[in-house]
Scaffold this motif. Structure first.
Motif, PDB file in Angstrom:
ATOM      1  N   GLU A  14       0.829  -1.202   0.000  1.00  0.00           N
ATOM      2  CA  GLU A  14       0.000   0.000   0.000  1.00  0.00           C
ATOM      3  C   GLU A  14       0.864   1.252   0.000  1.00  0.00           C
ATOM      4  O   GLU A  14       1.849   1.338   0.734  1.00  0.00           O
ATOM      5  CB  GLU A  14      -0.914  -0.011   1.224  1.00  0.00           C
ATOM      6  CG  GLU A  14      -1.952   1.096   1.237  1.00  0.00           C
ATOM      7  CD  GLU A  14      -2.856   1.011   2.454  1.00  0.00           C
ATOM      8  OE1 GLU A  14      -2.492   0.301   3.418  1.00  0.00           O
ATOM      9  OE2 GLU A  14      -3.917   1.649   2.449  1.00  0.00           O
ATOM     10  N   GLY A  15       0.508   2.217  -0.841  1.00  0.00           N
ATOM     11  CA  GLY A  15       1.258   3.462  -0.930  1.00  0.00           C
ATOM     12  C   GLY A  15       2.373   3.442  -1.961  1.00  0.00           C
ATOM     13  O   GLY A  15       2.874   4.500  -2.350  1.00  0.00           O
ATOM     14  N   HIS A  77       0.121   5.404  -6.551  1.00  0.00           N
ATOM     15  CA  HIS A  77       0.083   5.255  -5.096  1.00  0.00           C
ATOM     16  C   HIS A  77      -1.034   4.274  -4.758  1.00  0.00           C
ATOM     17  O   HIS A  77      -2.168   4.660  -4.504  1.00  0.00           O
ATOM     18  CB  HIS A  77      -0.166   6.597  -4.411  1.00  0.00           C
ATOM     19  CG  HIS A  77       0.823   7.657  -4.779  1.00  0.00           C
ATOM     20  ND1 HIS A  77       2.127   7.663  -4.312  1.00  0.00           N
ATOM     21  CD2 HIS A  77       0.721   8.736  -5.592  1.00  0.00           C
ATOM     22  CE1 HIS A  77       2.763   8.700  -4.814  1.00  0.00           C
ATOM     23  NE2 HIS A  77       1.943   9.374  -5.593  1.00  0.00           N
ATOM     24  N   ALA A  78      -0.706   3.007  -4.803  1.00  0.00           N
ATOM     25  CA  ALA A  78      -1.738   1.977  -4.671  1.00  0.00           C
ATOM     26  C   ALA A  78      -2.420   2.014  -3.305  1.00  0.00           C
ATOM     27  O   ALA A  78      -1.761   2.199  -2.265  1.00  0.00           O
ATOM     28  CB  ALA A  78      -1.126   0.602  -4.900  1.00  0.00           C
ATOM     29  N   THR A  79      -3.730   1.835  -3.318  1.00  0.00           N
ATOM     30  CA  THR A  79      -4.504   1.726  -2.083  1.00  0.00           C
ATOM     31  C   THR A  79      -5.177   0.357  -2.057  1.00  0.00           C
ATOM     32  O   THR A  79      -5.214  -0.362  -3.065  1.00  0.00           O
ATOM     33  CB  THR A  79      -5.576   2.817  -2.000  1.00  0.00           C
ATOM     34  OG1 THR A  79      -6.595   2.540  -2.961  1.00  0.00           O
ATOM     35  CG2 THR A  79      -5.000   4.203  -2.258  1.00  0.00           C
ATOM     36  N   LEU A  80      -5.747   0.026  -0.893  1.00  0.00           N
ATOM     37  CA  LEU A  80      -6.399  -1.275  -0.755  1.00  0.00           C
ATOM     38  C   LEU A  80      -7.533  -1.425  -1.765  1.00  0.00           C
ATOM     39  O   LEU A  80      -7.849  -2.537  -2.209  1.00  0.00           O
ATOM     40  CB  LEU A  80      -6.908  -1.458   0.668  1.00  0.00           C
ATOM     41  CG  LEU A  80      -5.834  -1.459   1.759  1.00  0.00           C
ATOM     42  CD1 LEU A  80      -6.483  -1.589   3.142  1.00  0.00           C
ATOM     43  CD2 LEU A  80      -4.821  -2.568   1.533  1.00  0.00           C
ATOM     44  N   ARG A  81      -8.150  -0.292  -2.134  1.00  0.00           N
ATOM     45  CA  ARG A  81      -9.259  -0.344  -3.085  1.00  0.00           C
ATOM     46  C   ARG A  81      -8.810  -0.667  -4.500  1.00  0.00           C
ATOM     47  O   ARG A  81      -9.650  -0.900  -5.375  1.00  0.00           O
ATOM     48  CB  ARG A  81     -10.007   0.990  -3.068  1.00  0.00           C
ATOM     49  CG  ARG A  81     -10.829   1.223  -1.805  1.00  0.00           C
ATOM     50  CD  ARG A  81     -11.425   2.613  -1.796  1.00  0.00           C
ATOM     51  NE  ARG A  81     -10.400   3.650  -1.703  1.00  0.00           N
ATOM     52  CZ  ARG A  81     -10.661   4.937  -1.661  1.00  0.00           C
ATOM     53  NH1 ARG A  81     -11.906   5.365  -1.720  1.00  0.00           N
ATOM     54  NH2 ARG A  81      -9.682   5.812  -1.559  1.00  0.00           N
ATOM     55  N   ASP A  82      -7.505  -0.668  -4.741  1.00  0.00           N
ATOM     56  CA  ASP A  82      -6.986  -1.039  -6.053  1.00  0.00           C
ATOM     57  C   ASP A  82      -6.835  -2.548  -6.207  1.00  0.00           C
ATOM     58  O   ASP A  82      -6.450  -3.025  -7.282  1.00  0.00           O
ATOM     59  CB  ASP A  82      -5.653  -0.348  -6.296  1.00  0.00           C
ATOM     60  CG  ASP A  82      -5.794   1.155  -6.452  1.00  0.00           C
ATOM     61  OD1 ASP A  82      -4.916   1.882  -5.948  1.00  0.00           O
ATOM     62  OD2 ASP A  82      -6.789   1.596  -7.068  1.00  0.00           O
ATOM     63  N   THR A  83      -7.100  -3.305  -5.169  1.00  0.00           N
ATOM     64  CA  THR A  83      -7.064  -4.763  -5.277  1.00  0.00           C
ATOM     65  C   THR A  83      -8.140  -5.204  -6.251  1.00  0.00           C
ATOM     66  O   THR A  83      -9.323  -4.931  -6.063  1.00  0.00           O
ATOM     67  CB  THR A  83      -7.295  -5.417  -3.903  1.00  0.00           C
ATOM     68  OG1 THR A  83      -6.169  -5.142  -3.061  1.00  0.00           O
ATOM     69  CG2 THR A  83      -7.456  -6.933  -4.047  1.00  0.00           C
ATOM     70  N   ILE A 109      -3.154  -5.585  -3.073  1.00  0.00           N
ATOM     71  CA  ILE A 109      -2.459  -4.521  -2.356  1.00  0.00           C
ATOM     72  C   ILE A 109      -2.366  -4.947  -0.890  1.00  0.00           C
ATOM     73  O   ILE A 109      -3.387  -5.237  -0.246  1.00  0.00           O
ATOM     74  CB  ILE A 109      -3.191  -3.186  -2.482  1.00  0.00           C
ATOM     75  CG1 ILE A 109      -3.404  -2.856  -3.968  1.00  0.00           C
ATOM     76  CG2 ILE A 109      -2.395  -2.073  -1.786  1.00  0.00           C
ATOM     77  CD1 ILE A 109      -2.134  -2.784  -4.788  1.00  0.00           C
ATOM     78  N   PRO A 111      -1.469  -4.286   3.047  1.00  0.00           N
ATOM     79  CA  PRO A 111      -1.377  -3.158   3.996  1.00  0.00           C
ATOM     80  C   PRO A 111       0.014  -3.023   4.583  1.00  0.00           C
ATOM     81  O   PRO A 111       0.737  -4.008   4.749  1.00  0.00           O
ATOM     82  CB  PRO A 111      -2.385  -3.536   5.094  1.00  0.00           C
ATOM     83  CG  PRO A 111      -3.233  -4.593   4.512  1.00  0.00           C
ATOM     84  CD  PRO A 111      -2.442  -5.282   3.452  1.00  0.00           C
TER      85      PRO A 111
END
Lengths: 111, 113
Positions: A14-15, A77-83, A109, A111
């Motif tokens: 993440e990030g 900037h990957a977030t958990l919602r990009d899974t 993604i 954490p």
């Protein structure tokens, strides 16, 4: 339509930037590269597309090699919602409605 | 705008039954299409339409019929349901002109027993 090859799965922290590769070595000169993603079992969502120049929008960047035989989708900037499962598709624009979805890359993604 | 709306969201059919999956879009898109997605696989094109009154077959058309009497609606008919048609069905639409994105509905999960 040209075939595409993608890795079946990838992890990204993440990030960090997520870089998803796609090989389309048989792409024709009039075929565009499209990226879609599918979150869980929802309908696919358009991300970005390009012909030969690099493209950027609010979601991602698309880098296409000079010989157009491969491309990389970058989520900066990957977030958990990009899974999701990410699909790379090549197709001609006019006169061809078919989007040929392969099995895509399952991006997780972490954490 | 609602975008692309599919109904129903879930359906269970018995083998041999017929039914219609509904798809409607409110974006005045010329192109509409139907895909099916089997577990662990990508989407496969069933039928598509480039405008009212015009339809064509995709990759896996057998067992399905479509018609396009209006710009907004593109129903998919299963003539005699078979267990092999158990799948998730997605409808999509896009404008005709230019190199544009396709908008997908949220899918109809169909089980044939």
């Amino acid at each position: 339509d040209a075939k595409t090859t993608q890795p079946p799965s990838m992890d990204c922290a993440e990030g960090r930037a997520a870089n998803l590769p796609c090989n389309h070595s048989t792409i024709s000169g009039n075929e565009y590269v499209y990226w879609y993603r599918q979150i869980h079992s929802q309908g696919p969502q358009y991300i970005i597309h390009g012909l030969k120049n690099n493209e950027t929008n609010e979601m991602a960047s698309l880098i296409i090699t000079e010989d157009r035989k491969s491309s990389t989708l970058i989520l900066p900037h990957a977030t958990l919602r990009d899974t999701a499962v990410y699909y790379c598709i090549v197709r001609v624009d006019f006169g061809n409605e078919k989007l040929t979805f392969g099995t895509g890359t399952r991006l997780t993604i972490i954490p | 705008n609602a975008g692309v709306t599919q109904t129903p969201k879930f359906q269970v059919l018995k083998t041999g039954q017929s039914m219609t999956l509904q798809c409607a879009q409110d974006m005045n898109h010329e192109y509409m299409s139907w895909y099916r997605q089997d577990p662990g696989m990508g989407l496969r094109l069933i039928h598509y339409s480039v405008g009212a009154g015009i339809t064509d077959q995709g990759e896996v058309p057998n067992g399905y019929n479509v018609s396009r009497s209006t710009t907004e609606d593109f129903p998919l008919r299963l003539l005699s349901a078979a267990p092999s048609q158990t799948s998730v069905y997605f409808c999509a639409s896009r404008v005709r002109q230019g190199n544009t994105e396709a908008f997908f509905g949220q899918g109809t999960r169909l089980t044939v027993v």
